[in-house]
Design a protein around this motif. Structure first.
Motif, mmCIF file in Angstrom:
data_model
loop_
_atom_site.group_PDB
_atom_site.id
_atom_site.type_symbol
_atom_site.label_atom_id
_atom_site.label_comp_id
_atom_site.label_asym_id
_atom_site.label_seq_id
_atom_site.Cartn_x
_atom_site.Cartn_y
_atom_site.Cartn_z
ATOM 1 N N SER A 176 -3.461 4.494 9.530
ATOM 2 C CA SER A 176 -2.265 3.755 9.929
ATOM 3 C C SER A 176 -1.586 3.061 8.759
ATOM 4 O O SER A 176 -0.364 2.862 8.770
ATOM 5 N N ASP A 177 -2.350 2.678 7.718
ATOM 6 C CA ASP A 177 -1.721 2.000 6.582
ATOM 7 C C ASP A 177 -1.002 2.980 5.662
ATOM 8 O O ASP A 177 -0.255 2.554 4.771
ATOM 9 N N VAL A 178 -1.206 4.276 5.864
ATOM 10 C CA VAL A 178 -0.571 5.298 5.018
ATOM 11 C C VAL A 178 0.532 6.032 5.764
ATOM 12 O O VAL A 178 1.400 6.633 5.128
ATOM 13 N N GLY A 179 0.517 5.993 7.100
ATOM 14 C CA GLY A 179 1.590 6.659 7.817
ATOM 15 C C GLY A 179 1.142 7.217 9.153
ATOM 16 O O GLY A 179 0.246 6.689 9.804
ATOM 17 N N THR A 180 1.779 8.299 9.534
ATOM 18 C CA THR A 180 1.541 8.946 10.819
ATOM 19 C C THR A 180 1.505 10.448 10.619
ATOM 20 O O THR A 180 1.881 10.958 9.557
ATOM 21 N N VAL A 181 1.072 11.166 11.642
ATOM 22 C CA VAL A 181 1.101 12.621 11.570
ATOM 23 C C VAL A 181 2.550 13.098 11.429
ATOM 24 O O VAL A 181 2.832 14.052 10.689
ATOM 25 N N ALA A 182 3.468 12.439 12.101
ATOM 26 C CA ALA A 182 4.880 12.799 11.944
ATOM 27 C C ALA A 182 5.330 12.595 10.496
ATOM 28 O O ALA A 182 6.120 13.388 9.957
ATOM 29 N N ILE A 230 0.847 -1.187 0.000
ATOM 30 C CA ILE A 230 0.000 0.000 0.000
ATOM 31 C C ILE A 230 0.882 1.237 0.000
ATOM 32 O O ILE A 230 1.782 1.369 0.847
ATOM 33 N N GLY A 231 0.636 2.138 -0.926
ATOM 34 C CA GLY A 231 1.391 3.375 -0.955
ATOM 35 C C GLY A 231 1.210 4.159 0.331
ATOM 36 O O GLY A 231 0.172 4.082 0.990
ATOM 37 N N ASP A 232 2.240 4.939 0.705
ATOM 38 C CA ASP A 232 2.205 5.641 1.983
ATOM 39 C C ASP A 232 2.910 6.990 1.868
ATOM 40 O O ASP A 232 3.520 7.316 0.839
ATOM 41 N N PRO A 263 -7.350 11.950 -0.047
ATOM 42 C CA PRO A 263 -7.486 11.650 1.381
ATOM 43 C C PRO A 263 -6.631 10.488 1.877
ATOM 44 O O PRO A 263 -6.540 9.438 1.248
ATOM 45 N N PHE A 264 -6.052 10.719 3.045
ATOM 46 C CA PHE A 264 -5.255 9.696 3.730
ATOM 47 C C PHE A 264 -5.598 9.666 5.218
ATOM 48 O O PHE A 264 -4.820 9.197 6.036
ATOM 49 N N CYS A 265 -6.781 10.160 5.561
ATOM 50 C CA CYS A 265 -7.272 10.093 6.934
ATOM 51 C C CYS A 265 -7.833 8.693 7.220
ATOM 52 O O CYS A 265 -8.100 7.925 6.288
#
Length: 557
Positions: A87-93, A41-43, A66-68
């Motif tokens: 979570s599958d796309v990343g984090t706020v950081a 999955i792209g991130d 969207p990535f929310c």
């Protein structure tokens, strides 16, 4: 000069020249762009690692779809938490790192704002379903009693844009409105609590350094009082969209004036982000009547609104002539740029849309030069610069709700959302370390020649064409005081010609070649122009003559 340093140094000066008036923005669909962690999955980390590709391409901004957090009933446009990262796309950081790196390279960052509806799993909607009719929790959405005996019929005849009725009945008997999928309940924008929540959401994103918002279905937030029937033919003729009781209502415009004031007045974000009054609101408003579309970008409202009439036009001179002329006239009347779009995550890719195969590729190359020469702003969808065709996916891998809602008669939009091919000779072409079958969507076996790596050093590739076009476009900006835009030939002439910022564009729609005036110097062409003859389905850029009335072609034979 280093282009990143040049852009960084220009960020402060851009407030005066309004950078968004001539910008080129690149759309990233994160889950199909680049996968860094190898799960298929792209991130956001993968997207950040690919930002040098966009910098070399020559775009000015990046738009992330969207990535929310989302159940993914509609590709992430069903959001369950508006101030978090899935979570599958990343984090706020990871989002902050992406934005910081984009700003370092001189790229602005836009994100999607989805205000028409939430996910059915949003805490608000869960609370609404658990609450009795008439309570404050339900008044955030559009719940109504049904018609007919026992309220067994929907409250009105509205149809979903994805097929089927726009109403779903709850176990308690009331119905709720969803102009899209049932998993996307529409909010009631006459509720002050909804207004306050989205102002909070926008401030959160601005505090994280984003430079603006693309507003999803911006024409649909308010529905006509009383929810009257819409009648037959809904969603069949987009030219009638502004007549539908669920689209293009007058109350939208005070709302967007308020949002513009919020963006203009919000303090600057982290270092490198846009200063106040540089931030941008972009309307995804599927309104095809040019004068009504222009209302979204009047002074004090949004700055850009996608031109869907151009996106959906056929490869036809007369049709494109009409769309371009009407769009330019309407936007000029309110002092806004036209925002040209050739493809997106919602549309069939140009190579396929314009005929497929060699013909489709020639026309897609010519269409790219046509769009990028037009004065105003432009959006490039990921993979457009690689000349990707629409992919044909197996039935069992389709995710688009259109597939099921249409009774499996319309395949939907997934064919343009296949992961990008970056390198290598077989799937997943450098998109991920995962097995091909474990990736977000399967990629075709025959895309090795379309990878970014394969096109990198090929001067005849689509990637090279886009890079050259964006470089030359930057060298020929449209400036205040330039001659107003006009098409240099009538509809039905077989070709289009116009000038922008010292550049002349000529596009031949065929069937025969066009001869350029003697001594013409070609700056860029979508395909070879032998002996000054422009073949059918070809576009060429020339220096604009000092005499604006000089003929664009010597012969139409």
């Amino acid at each position: 000069m280093n282009r990143a340093a040049d852009r960084d140094g220009a960020f402060g000066a851009d407030a005066a020249r309004e950078w968004w008036r001539g910008a080129v923005c690149y759309e990233i669909h994160p889950r199909s762009f680049s996968d860094a962690d190898g799960d298929g999955i792209g991130d956001l980390d993968g997207a950040r690692q690919r930002l040098p590709h966009l910098h070399r391409l020559g775009v000015d901004a990046v738009w992330l779809t969207p990535f929310c957090p989302s159940p993914l009933a509609d590709a992430g446009y069903d959001i369950s938490d508006y101030t978090a990262v899935a979570s599958d796309v990343g984090t706020v950081a990871g989002l902050d790192a992406f934005t910081a790196e984009a700003h370092r390279l001189g790229l602005r960052v836009l994100v999607d704002l989805v205000p028409n509806h939430t996910s059915h799993r949003h805490p608000w909607f869960r609370e609404a379903l658990a609450a009795p009719p008439g309570t404050p929790a339900r008044k955030r959405y559009i719940f109504r009693p049904g018609r007919g005996p026992g309220g067994a019929e929907p409250p009105n005849d509205w149809r979903s844009a994805f097929g089927g009725p726009a109403w779903t009945r709850t176990p308690g008997g009331e119905w709720y409105l969803h102009l899209h999928a049932p998993e996307q309940p529409d909010l009631d924008w006459r509720n002050p609590e909804v207004h306050a929540e989205f102002e909070r959401v926008m401030r959160w994103w601005l505090d994280h350094g984003v430079d603006g918002f693309r507003v999803d279905v911006a024409h649909a937030l308010f529905k006509a009082e009383g929810l009257p029937d819409a009648g037959p033919g809904q969603h069949e003729d987009p030219a009638r969209n502004h007549l539908m009781p669920y689209y293009d209502q007058e109350e939208l415009h005070p709302l967007y004036r308020g949002w513009r004031a919020l963006l203009d007045g919000h303090p600057a974000g982290p270092p490198g982000s846009c200063a106040p009054r540089e931030r941008v609101l972009v309307a995804e408003a599927a309104v095809f009547e040019p004068a009504r579309l222009a209302r979204y970008v009047r002074p004090g409202e949004m700055q850009q609104t996608f031109n869907f009439a151009f996106l959906e036009a056929d490869w036809d001179q007369r049709q494109l002539h009409g769309v371009i002329a009407a769009s330019a006239h309407a936007m000029e009347s309110v002092g806004a740029p036209v925002t040209w779009v050739l493809s997106s995550h919602d549309s069939v890719r140009p190579v396929t849309r314009f005929g497929g195969g060699r013909t489709g590729r020639r026309r897609a190359r010519a269409a790219a030069l046509l769009m990028l020469a037009l004065p105003g702003t432009a959006y490039v969808y990921q993979g457009e610069e690689l000349g990707l065709p629409q992919a044909d996916l197996p039935d069992e891998r389709l995710r688009d709700p259109v597939w099921e809602r249409s009774g499996r008669t319309e395949r939907g939009r997934d064919g343009c959302r296949v992961p990008l091919p970056w390198s290598g000779s077989r799937p997943p072409y450098g998109f991920s370390r995962a097995a091909p079958g474990d990736c977000w969507f399967p990629q075709p076996d025959g895309w090795a020649h379309l990878t970014a790596e394969a096109q990198e050093n090929d001067p005849e590739s689509m990637l090279s064409l886009y890079r050259d076009a964006l470089r030359i476009r930057r060298e020929h900006p449209v400036r205040p005081g330039d001659v107003p835009f006009r098409l240099l030939n009538p509809p039905g002439a077989g070709h289009l010609a116009f000038d922008r910022g010292g550049l002349r564009c000529v596009v031949n729609f065929g069937p025969g070649p066009l001869r350029l005036p003697a001594g013409s110097r070609t700056l860029l062409a979508s395909d070879p122009v032998p002996d000054g003859e422009v073949p059918a389905d070809t576009a060429v850029w020339l220096p604009a003559p000092a005499d604006a009335a000089a003929p664009a072609v010597a012969s139409a034979d």
